[in-house]
Design an enzyme around this catalytic site. Structure first.
Site, PDB file in Angstrom:
ATOM      1  N   ASP A   1     -50.955   3.080  27.432  1.00 16.83           N
ATOM      2  CA  ASP A   1     -49.996   3.968  26.776  1.00 16.83           C
ATOM      3  C   ASP A   1     -49.593   3.317  25.453  1.00 16.83           C
ATOM      4  OD1 ASP A   1     -47.997   5.742  26.111  1.00 16.83           O
ATOM      5  OD2 ASP A   1     -46.624   5.091  27.687  1.00 16.83           O
TER       6      ASP A   1
ATOM      7  N   GLU B   1     -43.378   5.717  18.531  1.00 13.52           N
ATOM      8  CA  GLU B   1     -43.299   6.857  19.450  1.00 13.52           C
ATOM      9  C   GLU B   1     -42.399   6.536  20.630  1.00 13.52           C
ATOM     10  OE1 GLU B   1     -44.521   9.360  22.969  1.00 13.52           O
ATOM     11  OE2 GLU B   1     -44.452   7.178  22.718  1.00 13.52           O
ATOM     12  N   GLU B   2     -42.479   5.299  21.110  1.00 13.26           N
ATOM     13  CA  GLU B   2     -41.757   4.923  22.319  1.00 13.26           C
ATOM     14  C   GLU B   2     -40.245   4.886  22.128  1.00 13.26           C
ATOM     15  OE1 GLU B   2     -42.963   4.829  25.136  1.00 13.26           O
ATOM     16  OE2 GLU B   2     -45.070   4.239  25.084  1.00 13.26           O
TER      17      GLU B   2
ATOM     18  N   ASP C   1     -52.254  11.460  24.349  1.00 10.38           N
ATOM     19  CA  ASP C   1     -51.389  10.484  25.018  1.00 10.38           C
ATOM     20  C   ASP C   1     -51.796  10.407  26.484  1.00 10.38           C
ATOM     21  OD1 ASP C   1     -49.240   8.708  25.536  1.00 10.38           O
ATOM     22  OD2 ASP C   1     -47.920   9.812  24.183  1.00 10.38           O
TER      23      ASP C   1
ATOM     24  N   HIS D   1     -45.934   2.142  31.634  1.00 17.84           N
ATOM     25  CA  HIS D   1     -44.825   1.274  31.218  1.00 17.84           C
ATOM     26  C   HIS D   1     -44.761   0.017  32.087  1.00 17.84           C
ATOM     27  CE1 HIS D   1     -42.353   4.157  28.500  1.00 17.84           C
ATOM     28  NE2 HIS D   1     -43.670   4.301  28.328  1.00 17.84           N
TER      29      HIS D   1
ATOM     30  N   HIS E   1     -50.210   7.370  19.437  1.00 24.09           N
ATOM     31  CA  HIS E   1     -49.315   6.308  18.962  1.00 24.09           C
ATOM     32  C   HIS E   1     -49.869   4.916  19.282  1.00 24.09           C
ATOM     33  CE1 HIS E   1     -47.208   5.173  22.806  1.00 24.09           C
ATOM     34  NE2 HIS E   1     -47.384   6.440  23.135  1.00 24.09           N
TER      35      HIS E   1
END
Length: 350
Positions: free
Chosen positions: A179, A209-210, A232, A320, A65
């Site tokens: 990410d 995706e998130e 990922d 994140h 992603h």
């Protein structure tokens, strides 16, 4: 020994692309990166970039992603401060005393900083507690709502951390959005290094995706693959205070072959087949069992009547945040495993 194309990775990492707003920068970077290595590139209705390397063999979808977590402006205070909501899994604690880019157009931003009420003047019951979303804001230097609007900010404007790709020690790389831009980079490198295969390959840089695997859901429906793989990051829990039995994936130990996450239980035959490939080609590997999070494989494997799926993961610390850390040796191993999987998948028997 050079393991990572640093300049290519930097372009992919630093381009803006909050979920749903991948067109702000990262989409064009990804398209240009894939162009030399595939036969056809298209962008579907949701914004997924689908790079197709054509053949008559089994149809294989590989998803990484390209969206990133971020913020969205929900209100502009009369004194120019911005109130925000999370886009994806953002912890409000990661906003304080950080620099941000407020995206007022494609590849166009104004700077901001994350703030909250100073602890020196907080009420006693508020001190030493994590801030809530109602207690944080973004300061762009505007003195009024009108000035903020003149700078291009409006309700719905998206925001990312001001993060750059930097080297950390001998083999580590730190940046915003590993990410999952590190996986998008891995797909580009795999497409570049791949020599011969009879598989019909679809390299997909997915969107959103998130916020719920949305891009993978629609792109897998359109492609209808025979096999699916999600690339990922996974949690590198090799930090002080983590019990040894929870340190399943660690930096510098190799590519992580996914067994399970909260969105998918990977096809056991594919898992063991990937392990055999890694052993045969002396690719360092470890395992990925992620109990708190999912990947695009969660959408791919449920497409139509079902798609046998696997996962190729790159361990990362501090995900994140704007200081996500990966190890270039793990990235190199992920590229090598991806290439070998694509070379040998025509002979896979389930």
């Amino acid at each position: 020994m050079k393991m990572v194309d640093y300049e290519l990775l930097k372009r992919i990492i630093e381009a803006p692309g909050v979920s749903g707003y991948e067109f702000l920068g990262v989409r064009d970077v990804v398209i240009e990166a894939f162009k030399p290595y595939v036969d056809e590139i298209k962008v579907d209705k949701l914004g997924n970039v689908i790079a197709h390397k054509k053949s008559k063999g089994p149809k294989v979808m590989l998803a990484g992603h390209m969206d990133q977590i971020g913020l969205m402006v929900t209100h502009i205070e009369k004194n120019g401060f911005l109130r925000v909501a999370p886009v994806g899994g953002v912890d409000p604690r990661t906003l304080i005393a950080q620099r941000f880019k407020v995206w007022v157009g494609p590849n166009e931003f104004v700077y901001g900083v994350g703030g909250s009420v100073p602890p020196h003047i907080q009420k006693p019951e508020q001190r030493n507690k994590a801030p809530t979303w109602d207690q944080v804001f973004i300061d762009i230097g505007a003195e009024s709502k009108e000035e903020a609007e003149e700078m291009g900010v409006k309700i719905g404007t998206v925001i990312t951390w001001d993060g750059r790709l930097e080297r950390l020690g001998k083999h580590r790389l730190v940046s915003i959005a590993h990410d999952d831009r590190i996986a998008v980079y891995t797909l580009v490198e795999a497409a570049r290094q791949l020599s011969e295969t009879d598989a019909d390959l679809y390299f997909v840089a997915t969107v959103q995706e998130e916020v719920g695997l949305r891009g993978a859901k629609v792109s897998s429906f359109g492609i209808d693959p025979d096999y699916g793989f999600a690339l990922d990051v996974t949690i590198a829990a090799d930090v002080p205070g983590t019990p040894e039995h929870k340190q399943i994936s660690q930096l510098g130990k190799g590519v992580a072959i996914k067994i399970m996450d909260r969105s998918v239980i990977c096809h056991p035959t594919i898992v063991r087949w990937m392990e055999e490939i890694a052993k045969k080609h002396e690719i360092p590997y470890q395992w990925d069992i992620l109990t708190g999070g999912g990947t695009d494989a969660g959408a791919i494997h449920l497409n139509k009547a079902g798609v046998p799926s696997g996962g190729i993961s790159i361990p990362a610390r501090y995900i994140h945040s704007n200081t996500e850390v990966v190890d270039e040796r793990d990235v190199d191993a992920a590229v090598k495993l991806t290439v070998k999987v694509l070379e040998e998948i025509p002979g896979l028997k389930l």
